[in-house]
Design an enzyme around this catalytic site. Structure first.
Site, PDB file in Angstrom:
ATOM      1  N   ASN A 107       0.856  -1.193   0.000  1.00 39.56           N
ATOM      2  CA  ASN A 107       0.000   0.000   0.000  1.00 39.56           C
ATOM      3  C   ASN A 107       0.893   1.244   0.000  1.00 39.56           C
ATOM      4  O   ASN A 107       1.444   1.624   1.034  1.00 39.56           O
ATOM      5  CB  ASN A 107      -0.912  -0.021   1.247  1.00 39.56           C
ATOM      6  CG  ASN A 107      -1.814   1.195   1.307  1.00 39.56           C
ATOM      7  OD1 ASN A 107      -1.897   1.962   0.344  1.00 39.56           O
ATOM      8  ND2 ASN A 107      -2.502   1.374   2.432  1.00 39.56           N
ATOM      9  N   TRP A 108       1.004   1.855  -1.176  1.00 39.51           N
ATOM     10  CA  TRP A 108       1.904   3.015  -1.307  1.00 39.51           C
ATOM     11  C   TRP A 108       1.280   4.304  -0.789  1.00 39.51           C
ATOM     12  O   TRP A 108       1.937   5.346  -0.751  1.00 39.51           O
ATOM     13  CB  TRP A 108       2.331   3.188  -2.781  1.00 39.51           C
ATOM     14  CG  TRP A 108       3.327   2.171  -3.231  1.00 39.51           C
ATOM     15  CD1 TRP A 108       3.946   1.228  -2.455  1.00 39.51           C
ATOM     16  CD2 TRP A 108       3.851   1.987  -4.557  1.00 39.51           C
ATOM     17  NE1 TRP A 108       4.804   0.462  -3.202  1.00 39.51           N
ATOM     18  CE2 TRP A 108       4.766   0.914  -4.503  1.00 39.51           C
ATOM     19  CE3 TRP A 108       3.631   2.610  -5.778  1.00 39.51           C
ATOM     20  CZ2 TRP A 108       5.466   0.467  -5.626  1.00 39.51           C
ATOM     21  CZ3 TRP A 108       4.321   2.165  -6.903  1.00 39.51           C
ATOM     22  CH2 TRP A 108       5.229   1.109  -6.823  1.00 39.51           C
ATOM     23  N   LYS A 109       0.011   4.238  -0.434  1.00 40.91           N
ATOM     24  CA  LYS A 109      -0.700   5.420   0.104  1.00 40.91           C
ATOM     25  C   LYS A 109      -0.470   6.644  -0.802  1.00 40.91           C
ATOM     26  O   LYS A 109      -0.448   6.504  -2.017  1.00 40.91           O
ATOM     27  CB  LYS A 109      -0.265   5.682   1.543  1.00 40.91           C
ATOM     28  CG  LYS A 109      -0.393   4.448   2.430  1.00 40.91           C
ATOM     29  CD  LYS A 109      -0.188   4.733   3.884  1.00 40.91           C
ATOM     30  CE  LYS A 109      -0.256   3.446   4.679  1.00 40.91           C
ATOM     31  NZ  LYS A 109      -0.199   3.633   6.107  1.00 40.91           N
ATOM     32  N   HIS A 114      -9.855   1.445   5.508  1.00 39.68           N
ATOM     33  CA  HIS A 114      -8.546   1.697   6.108  1.00 39.68           C
ATOM     34  C   HIS A 114      -8.693   2.772   7.188  1.00 39.68           C
ATOM     35  O   HIS A 114      -9.460   3.725   7.013  1.00 39.68           O
ATOM     36  CB  HIS A 114      -7.551   2.141   5.031  1.00 39.68           C
ATOM     37  CG  HIS A 114      -6.143   2.113   5.512  1.00 39.68           C
ATOM     38  ND1 HIS A 114      -5.631   3.078   6.348  1.00 39.68           N
ATOM     39  CD2 HIS A 114      -5.143   1.220   5.309  1.00 39.68           C
ATOM     40  CE1 HIS A 114      -4.363   2.782   6.617  1.00 39.68           C
ATOM     41  NE2 HIS A 114      -4.044   1.656   6.001  1.00 39.68           N
ATOM     42  N   GLU A 116      -5.920  -4.915  11.127  1.00 40.16           N
ATOM     43  CA  GLU A 116      -4.917  -3.860  11.225  1.00 40.16           C
ATOM     44  C   GLU A 116      -5.153  -3.045  12.490  1.00 40.16           C
ATOM     45  O   GLU A 116      -5.942  -2.077  12.467  1.00 40.16           O
ATOM     46  CB  GLU A 116      -5.021  -2.919  10.026  1.00 40.16           C
ATOM     47  CG  GLU A 116      -4.704  -3.546   8.700  1.00 40.16           C
ATOM     48  CD  GLU A 116      -4.039  -2.532   7.773  1.00 40.16           C
ATOM     49  OE1 GLU A 116      -2.943  -2.826   7.306  1.00 40.16           O
ATOM     50  OE2 GLU A 116      -4.602  -1.457   7.549  1.00 40.16           O
ATOM     51  N   GLY A 142       2.100   2.171  10.975  1.00 40.12           N
ATOM     52  CA  GLY A 142       3.113   3.216  10.849  1.00 40.12           C
ATOM     53  C   GLY A 142       3.867   3.524  12.138  1.00 40.12           C
ATOM     54  O   GLY A 142       4.641   4.477  12.197  1.00 40.12           O
ATOM     55  N   SER A 191       3.012  -2.234  10.674  1.00 35.64           N
ATOM     56  CA  SER A 191       4.460  -2.241  10.909  1.00 35.64           C
ATOM     57  C   SER A 191       5.146  -3.580  10.598  1.00 35.64           C
ATOM     58  O   SER A 191       6.057  -4.007  11.308  1.00 35.64           O
ATOM     59  CB  SER A 191       4.758  -1.813  12.349  1.00 35.64           C
ATOM     60  OG  SER A 191       4.357  -0.481  12.546  1.00 35.64           O
TER      61      SER A 191
END
Ligand code: PEP
Length: 260
Positions: A9-11, A96, A168, A174, A213
């Site tokens: 997921n490159w966001k 998300h 998640e 993160g 993470s």
């Protein structure tokens, strides 16, 4: 055996320079080199079609980071399921925590997206998990079930057949600190049992991902159990050389597990 699914997921990261430099690297190193894993990339919308041209006829698929609930019309700034289908997307991330937090998305809207994706033949990746405060109040199971129940209420349990649930924990995303594997196992088992109590066959057809993470150095811990069917990876998917190593290491760890 189901293949392990790794989603990058490159966001809101990357640009043409980043993509031109890295997409061929990913393709060269990953395409057809994995026996037990599948890789999917979730770039920002604007680059999906561009990347699709590089990934055609490869084993690497495309994931979208979101979708609108409308199919077409006067909805400025939105992207529809048909458009995502048109440019070769296979999976769509919904729910998300960043969309819940920064775009006020609630369980009702997320359930509409889930049903829309499923009814249009793509695969929803439903993200769910507790915040730090909910964790402190032992509300993890309740929070996850609420998110699932909302979708069932607006459709029925069969809507979950052949879909993906990504556990998640919001506090782990993160943060550099992943959840404990015992806790991950406990909550995924709990969700699985709950769905199984409603429809056993459907429960068996759901992929469970873990996200929060995950990085090259900590992936071993997640293979201590076979309850996890894949990873959703944010930050660590942006350092491409390391990410390629992570994907290859996952493939190797699974092959070792299969042999023993
Ligand atoms: C995510 O945002 O879904 C995620 C798992 O991010 P990270 O890997 O950076 O924790």
């Amino acid at each position: 055996m189901k293949k392990f699914l790794i989603i990058a997921n490159w966001k809101l990261n990357g640009n043409l320079k980043f993509i031109n430099k890295n997409i061929n690297l990913i393709k060269k190193n990953i395409n057809n080199s994995l026996s037990f894993c599948n890789l999917s990339i979730a770039p920002p919308y604007i680059y999906i079609n561009y990347i699709n041209n590089f990934l055609k006829n490869t084993s690497i698929s495309l994931t979208a980071q979101d979708v609108d609930i409308h199919i077409k019309g006067s909805f400025t700034g939105e992207t529809s399921i048909k458009m995502l289908k048109d440019v070769g997307v296979k999976y769509i991330i919904i729910g998300h925590s960043e969309r819940r937090l920064f775009h006020n998305e609630n369980n009702n809207l997320i359930s509409k997206k889930f049903i829309l994706i499923k009814n249009n033949g793509l695969i929803p990746i439903l993200c769910l998990g507790e915040t730090k405060e909910q964790k402190a109040q032992n509300q993890t199971e309740q929070v996850c079930i609420q998110q699932i129940n909302n979708i069932i209420k607006n459709s029925n349990i069969n809507i979950f057949n052949k879909t993906i649930i990504a556990y998640e924990p919001v506090w782990a995303i993160g943060s550099g600190k992943s959840a404990d594997i015992d806790k991950i196992q406990k909550i995924i088992l709990f969700i699985k049992k709950y769905i199984s109590s409603l429809n056993n066959k459907v429960a068996k057809n759901i992929y469970f991902l873990y996200g929060g993470s995950v990085n090259y150095s900590n992936i071993e811990t997640f293979f201590k159990t076979n309850i996890i069917n894949g990873f959703l990876i944010g930050k660590a998917s942006l350092e491409i050389q390391n990410f390629i190593s992570l994907v290859k290491k996952s493939d190797k760890l699974i092959s070792l597990l299969n042999r023993s």
